[in-house]
Design a protein around this motif. Structure first.
Motif, PDB file in Angstrom:
ATOM      1  N   GLY A  77      58.902  58.416  29.979  1.00  0.00           N
ATOM      2  CA  GLY A  77      58.162  57.137  30.186  1.00  0.00           C
ATOM      3  C   GLY A  77      56.692  57.327  29.956  1.00  0.00           C
ATOM      4  N   GLU A  78      55.907  56.498  30.783  1.00  0.00           N
ATOM      5  CA  GLU A  78      54.398  56.294  30.746  1.00  0.00           C
ATOM      6  C   GLU A  78      53.872  55.912  32.063  1.00  0.00           C
ATOM      7  OE1 GLU A  78      51.400  54.738  27.545  1.00  0.00           O
ATOM      8  OE2 GLU A  78      52.134  52.886  28.831  1.00  0.00           O
ATOM      9  N   VAL A  79      52.871  56.600  32.275  1.00  0.00           N
ATOM     10  CA  VAL A  79      52.037  56.190  33.614  1.00  0.00           C
ATOM     11  C   VAL A  79      50.646  56.052  33.281  1.00  0.00           C
ATOM     12  CG1 VAL A  79      53.703  57.155  35.045  1.00  0.00           C
ATOM     13  CG2 VAL A  79      51.347  58.559  34.526  1.00  0.00           C
ATOM     14  N   PHE A  80      49.796  55.343  34.058  1.00  0.00           N
ATOM     15  CA  PHE A  80      48.266  55.357  34.127  1.00  0.00           C
ATOM     16  C   PHE A  80      47.910  56.285  35.332  1.00  0.00           C
ATOM     17  CE2 PHE A  80      44.168  53.416  35.119  1.00  0.00           C
ATOM     18  CZ  PHE A  80      43.437  53.573  34.075  1.00  0.00           C
ATOM     19  N   ASP A  81      47.403  57.442  35.098  1.00  0.00           N
ATOM     20  CA  ASP A  81      47.028  58.218  36.110  1.00  0.00           C
ATOM     21  C   ASP A  81      45.482  58.363  36.204  1.00  0.00           C
ATOM     22  OD1 ASP A  81      48.582  60.638  37.187  1.00  0.00           O
ATOM     23  OD2 ASP A  81      46.741  61.492  36.598  1.00  0.00           O
ATOM     24  N   VAL A  82      45.068  58.339  37.842  1.00  0.00           N
ATOM     25  CA  VAL A  82      43.754  58.336  38.076  1.00  0.00           C
ATOM     26  C   VAL A  82      43.511  59.414  39.101  1.00  0.00           C
ATOM     27  CG1 VAL A  82      42.426  56.797  39.674  1.00  0.00           C
ATOM     28  CG2 VAL A  82      43.954  55.628  37.674  1.00  0.00           C
ATOM     29  N   ALA A  83      42.231  59.891  38.949  1.00  0.00           N
ATOM     30  CA  ALA A  83      41.662  60.879  39.893  1.00  0.00           C
ATOM     31  C   ALA A  83      40.263  60.350  40.472  1.00  0.00           C
ATOM     32  CB  ALA A  83      41.421  62.323  39.191  1.00  0.00           C
ATOM     33  N   VAL A  84      40.299  60.348  41.568  1.00  0.00           N
ATOM     34  CA  VAL A  84      39.049  59.825  42.099  1.00  0.00           C
ATOM     35  C   VAL A  84      38.301  61.094  42.879  1.00  0.00           C
ATOM     36  CG1 VAL A  84      38.004  58.422  44.052  1.00  0.00           C
ATOM     37  CG2 VAL A  84      39.977  57.611  42.727  1.00  0.00           C
ATOM     38  N   ASP A  85      36.873  61.302  42.632  1.00  0.00           N
ATOM     39  CA  ASP A  85      36.115  62.433  42.998  1.00  0.00           C
ATOM     40  C   ASP A  85      35.739  62.149  44.587  1.00  0.00           C
ATOM     41  OD1 ASP A  85      34.348  64.423  43.726  1.00  0.00           O
ATOM     42  OD2 ASP A  85      33.373  64.251  42.042  1.00  0.00           O
ATOM     43  N   MET A  86      36.252  62.959  45.489  1.00  0.00           N
ATOM     44  CA  MET A  86      35.940  62.924  46.833  1.00  0.00           C
ATOM     45  C   MET A  86      35.098  63.837  47.352  1.00  0.00           C
ATOM     46  SD  MET A  86      37.844  59.977  47.561  1.00  0.00           S
ATOM     47  CE  MET A  86      37.406  59.996  49.298  1.00  0.00           C
ATOM     48  N   ARG A  87      34.461  64.474  46.581  1.00  0.00           N
ATOM     49  CA  ARG A  87      33.538  65.605  46.793  1.00  0.00           C
ATOM     50  C   ARG A  87      32.151  64.962  47.118  1.00  0.00           C
ATOM     51  NH1 ARG A  87      34.222  69.216  41.705  1.00  0.00           N
ATOM     52  NH2 ARG A  87      33.868  66.962  41.003  1.00  0.00           N
ATOM     53  N   GLY A  94      32.862  59.571  44.240  1.00  0.00           N
ATOM     54  CA  GLY A  94      33.352  58.062  44.319  1.00  0.00           C
ATOM     55  C   GLY A  94      33.660  57.585  42.827  1.00  0.00           C
ATOM     56  N   GLN A  95      33.341  58.434  41.843  1.00  0.00           N
ATOM     57  CA  GLN A  95      33.622  57.901  40.598  1.00  0.00           C
ATOM     58  C   GLN A  95      35.282  58.439  40.102  1.00  0.00           C
ATOM     59  OE1 GLN A  95      31.059  59.127  37.187  1.00  0.00           O
ATOM     60  NE2 GLN A  95      29.360  58.850  38.767  1.00  0.00           N
ATOM     61  N   TRP A  96      35.951  57.648  39.302  1.00  0.00           N
ATOM     62  CA  TRP A  96      37.067  57.767  38.752  1.00  0.00           C
ATOM     63  C   TRP A  96      37.373  57.911  37.397  1.00  0.00           C
ATOM     64  CZ3 TRP A  96      39.838  54.246  35.860  1.00  0.00           C
ATOM     65  CH2 TRP A  96      39.394  53.088  35.680  1.00  0.00           C
ATOM     66  N   LEU A 145      43.182  53.116  49.729  1.00  0.00           N
ATOM     67  CA  LEU A 145      43.491  51.918  49.193  1.00  0.00           C
ATOM     68  C   LEU A 145      43.417  51.900  47.579  1.00  0.00           C
ATOM     69  CD1 LEU A 145      41.878  49.330  51.498  1.00  0.00           C
ATOM     70  CD2 LEU A 145      44.150  49.776  51.293  1.00  0.00           C
ATOM     71  N   TYR A 146      44.381  51.665  46.752  1.00  0.00           N
ATOM     72  CA  TYR A 146      44.299  51.639  45.418  1.00  0.00           C
ATOM     73  C   TYR A 146      43.526  50.629  44.823  1.00  0.00           C
ATOM     74  CZ  TYR A 146      46.894  47.276  44.528  1.00  0.00           C
ATOM     75  OH  TYR A 146      47.234  45.974  44.703  1.00  0.00           O
ATOM     76  N   ASN A 147      43.422  49.564  45.372  1.00  0.00           N
ATOM     77  CA  ASN A 147      42.396  48.307  45.057  1.00  0.00           C
ATOM     78  C   ASN A 147      41.141  48.403  45.792  1.00  0.00           C
ATOM     79  OD1 ASN A 147      43.410  47.426  47.362  1.00  0.00           O
ATOM     80  ND2 ASN A 147      44.193  45.447  46.708  1.00  0.00           N
ATOM     81  N   ASP A 148      40.658  49.228  46.204  1.00  0.00           N
ATOM     82  CA  ASP A 148      39.283  49.236  46.995  1.00  0.00           C
ATOM     83  C   ASP A 148      38.238  48.724  45.984  1.00  0.00           C
ATOM     84  OD1 ASP A 148      36.686  50.675  47.687  1.00  0.00           O
ATOM     85  OD2 ASP A 148      37.808  50.918  49.631  1.00  0.00           O
ATOM     86  N   ALA A 149      37.712  47.697  46.597  1.00  0.00           N
ATOM     87  CA  ALA A 149      36.640  47.240  45.497  1.00  0.00           C
ATOM     88  C   ALA A 149      35.344  48.053  45.133  1.00  0.00           C
ATOM     89  CB  ALA A 149      35.955  45.979  45.939  1.00  0.00           C
ATOM     90  N   ARG A 176      35.044  53.812  51.904  1.00  0.00           N
ATOM     91  CA  ARG A 176      34.008  54.038  53.010  1.00  0.00           C
ATOM     92  C   ARG A 176      34.494  54.832  54.096  1.00  0.00           C
ATOM     93  NH1 ARG A 176      28.662  54.118  51.197  1.00  0.00           N
ATOM     94  NH2 ARG A 176      28.215  52.401  49.783  1.00  0.00           N
ATOM     95  N   GLN A 177      35.726  54.818  54.597  1.00  0.00           N
ATOM     96  CA  GLN A 177      36.273  55.340  55.995  1.00  0.00           C
ATOM     97  C   GLN A 177      36.771  56.455  55.433  1.00  0.00           C
ATOM     98  OE1 GLN A 177      36.750  51.628  55.540  1.00  0.00           O
ATOM     99  NE2 GLN A 177      34.815  51.600  56.401  1.00  0.00           N
ATOM    100  N   ALA A 178      37.058  56.963  54.290  1.00  0.00           N
ATOM    101  CA  ALA A 178      37.726  58.173  54.012  1.00  0.00           C
ATOM    102  C   ALA A 178      37.210  59.422  54.230  1.00  0.00           C
ATOM    103  CB  ALA A 178      38.389  58.095  52.495  1.00  0.00           C
TER     104      ALA A 178
END
Length: 181
Positions: A77-87, A94-96, A145-149, A176-178
């Motif tokens: 199959g197929e996915v859209f895979d995401v990584a978010v920098d929490m450092r 904060g970039q993805w 949250l996947y949809n954090d603005a 912001r709370q993470a």
């Protein structure tokens, strides 16, 4: 294997060399010495495999203790895979990055420690496999949250329908709370 840089320098796309003919194909999916030389000098301790249906979003997850680097790929199959920098002290905090991974393109994504990770299934079903650098530690798991603005992740939602989430992911916390690294 070919290493593809992304705009977040520590996150890498790995494209394997595929040998194929009318009988099928062969590819090398992991080689310790190559990975240590070109991606990261890490040891993998756990392999995971999940199957999900279209429209399911898993994540965005990370662990504040027993942090995990993940080498991820799709075998069906197929996915859209995401990584978010929490450092927090990273230039890309904060970039993805979002990448399509599929059983057709055979791409892998290296997501180092210090990143939240998740994926959205775009095909009818998808089987997702990944190697981890530390063991699962549910007591320290965080779900963003996947949809954090503020993050502004551009999920390719099918028919703009809300994704199917686990109860844990539906109650994810805002960026912001993470907790950060």
């Amino acid at each position: 294997m070919k290493l593809v840089d992304t705009h977040i320098s520590d996150v890498k796309i790995i494209e394997p060399r595929i040998f194929g003919d009318e009988r099928g194909f062969f590819l090398e999916t992991f080689r310790d010495d190559w990975f240590r030389q070109h991606c990261a000098d890490v040891v993998f301790v756990q392999d995971n495999h999940s199957k999900s249906s279209q429209g399911i979003l898993r994540g965005l997850h990370y662990q504040t203790q027993h942090t995990q680097g993940k080498l991820v790929r799709v075998v069906q199959g197929e996915v859209f895979d995401v990584a978010v920098d929490m450092r927090k002290h990273s230039a890309t905090f904060g970039q993805w990055i979002g990448v399509y991974l599929s059983s057709d393109n055979h791409r892998q994504l290296w997501v180092p420690e210090g990143f939240a990770h998740g994926f959205y299934v775009t095909s009818q079903t998808a089987e997702f496999v990944y190697k981890c650098t530390d063991y699962y530690h549910p007591e320290s798991e965080v779900s963003l949250l996947y949809n954090d603005a503020e993050l502004g992740i551009e999920w390719p939602l099918i028919d703009n329908q809300a994704p199917s989430l686990s109860s844990k992911d539906a109650q994810g916390i805002a960026f912001r709370q993470a907790p950060t690294f």
